[in-house]
Enzyme design. Sequence first.
Site, mmCIF file in Angstrom:
data_model
loop_
_atom_site.group_PDB
_atom_site.id
_atom_site.type_symbol
_atom_site.label_atom_id
_atom_site.label_comp_id
_atom_site.label_asym_id
_atom_site.label_seq_id
_atom_site.Cartn_x
_atom_site.Cartn_y
_atom_site.Cartn_z
ATOM 1 N N ARG A 239 4.234 -0.705 2.628
ATOM 2 C CA ARG A 239 4.351 -1.156 1.250
ATOM 3 C C ARG A 239 4.996 -0.004 0.483
ATOM 4 N NH1 ARG A 239 -0.294 -1.341 -3.373
ATOM 5 N NH2 ARG A 239 0.886 -2.529 -4.914
ATOM 6 N N ASN B 201 -0.427 0.311 3.805
ATOM 7 C CA ASN B 201 -0.390 0.031 2.373
ATOM 8 C C ASN B 201 -1.054 1.222 1.676
ATOM 9 O OD1 ASN B 201 -0.977 -0.830 -0.258
ATOM 10 N ND2 ASN B 201 -1.714 -2.852 0.351
ATOM 11 N N HIS C 43 3.434 -5.769 -7.405
ATOM 12 C CA HIS C 43 2.578 -6.681 -6.641
ATOM 13 C C HIS C 43 3.389 -7.878 -6.146
ATOM 14 C CE1 HIS C 43 -0.901 -5.180 -9.376
ATOM 15 N NE2 HIS C 43 -1.019 -4.563 -8.215
ATOM 16 N N ARG D 283 -6.126 1.191 -16.322
ATOM 17 C CA ARG D 283 -4.872 1.201 -17.104
ATOM 18 C C ARG D 283 -4.978 0.268 -18.298
ATOM 19 N NH1 ARG D 283 -1.237 -0.198 -11.920
ATOM 20 N NH2 ARG D 283 -2.851 0.643 -10.556
ATOM 21 N N GLU E 205 -1.457 -8.951 1.468
ATOM 22 C CA GLU E 205 -0.192 -8.206 1.388
ATOM 23 C C GLU E 205 0.192 -7.652 2.763
ATOM 24 O OE1 GLU E 205 -2.103 -5.947 -1.771
ATOM 25 O OE2 GLU E 205 -0.256 -6.011 -2.928
#
Length: 385
Positions: free
Chosen positions: A75, A11, A164, A225, A368
């Site tokens: 990922r 990832n 995501h 962000r 994940e």
Amino acid sequence: MTDASRVLVLNSGSSSVKYQLVEMADGSRLGSGLVERIGEPDCPDHTTALTRIADELADRGLGLDSPELAAVGHRVVHGGSRFTAPTLITDEVLDAVRELIPLAPLHNPANITGIEVTRKLRPDLPQVAVFDTAFHTTMPESAARYAIDTETADRYAVRRYGFHGTSHQYVSRGVARLLGKSPEAVNVIVLHLGNGASASAVAGGVCVDTSMGLTPLEGLVMGTRSGDLDPAVLLHLHRVGGFSMDEIDSLLNRRSGMLGLCGDNDMREVSRRMAEGDRSARLAFDIYVHRLRKYIGAYYAVLGRVDAIAFTAGVGENAADVREAAVSGLESLGLVLDPALNSVRSPEPRVVSREDSRVVIAVVPTDEELEIAQQTFSLVSSAAQ
Ligand SMILES: Nc1ncnc2c1ncn2[C@@H]1O[C@H](COP(=O)(O)OP(=O)(O)O)[C@@H](O)[C@H]1O
Ligand SMILES: CC(=O)OP(=O)(O)O
Ligand SMILES: [Mg+2]
């Protein structure tokens, strides 16, 4: 079909690589770890980070040359409109992921490096891309399209993709399990609050809306962000402030959010400063929570009936103060938090609402890497039959 039953998951993020080596026979983790601060002198680039991970695994006898390794799962953040499912990586797929770099400049290059380094070390090994965008491809056009000229939007592939997705999928299923129901039977709002943050509305296991858009910049306030803003802010900064496009990009992606508001992107630090009476930390927290509450309200309306709200990722799993502020005063929507349950720290999926809360409020730790391992193994196993 070989009896290789292990999957290595990479990832790669903009400044870190997380990895897990999973034994699929029983789901056990044989190894896992994180290389952080990529770009700093100690680890100048992703190739260095990935080589370090490969060496670490090799030292433990779990290297990429191991015959028990069935595949490597990656990922990949942006899959555009094309990739709606886990995909075996070929030269042609790699080229397509490369073409999507302008839509995920912080993420896709790192994902590509992971694929290339693995290829160099084990050219024969199947590699699978699991896309952040895949789970969101079910969004209806009414949620996915921006209200701009259709021809221009289509020519430049401008639409909302969402990110995501692997986490939203994993967590929405986890909530259903926690409720003792099938994913088809529940409507869930998932709040993935990590360094990047996004919300999604999942109806009967299918994503119907999400807060990130063309890129992972839209939506919630994040570590660095901005999330949502009036698009004219960009025009104003350019025309009146003399900012170049690259400067605006860097401002909004790297120097905004919690960092821009109070100088800290880590929620632990923000909470600590708030407890000491720091006013800019308090205001940053309030802005973060205000945005979150707006999305909870919006997705409540999108879903019509909500069975559960699930908090996940670094902030969602750990910051009890964020969860409490996000749902306080929403009792008339059926959301009643249990302060005692909410203050418990645990790595397990758990309910943090009161028994009489019409909507279940849950904390479901995301994984994940495990989800990517499962999707990867399932693809290579079916391909080998
Ligand atoms: N105990 C905690 N309390 C509050 N926030 C936390 C805690 N632990 C981690 N976090 C937050 O989680 C963030 C990282 O989340 P994570 O899901 O690991 O992000 P990513 O995968 O995007 O790197 C950190 O920036 C930090 O703000
Ligand atoms: C897509 C995205 O924002 O990912 P991350 O949270 O890992 O930066
Ligand atoms: Mg993450």
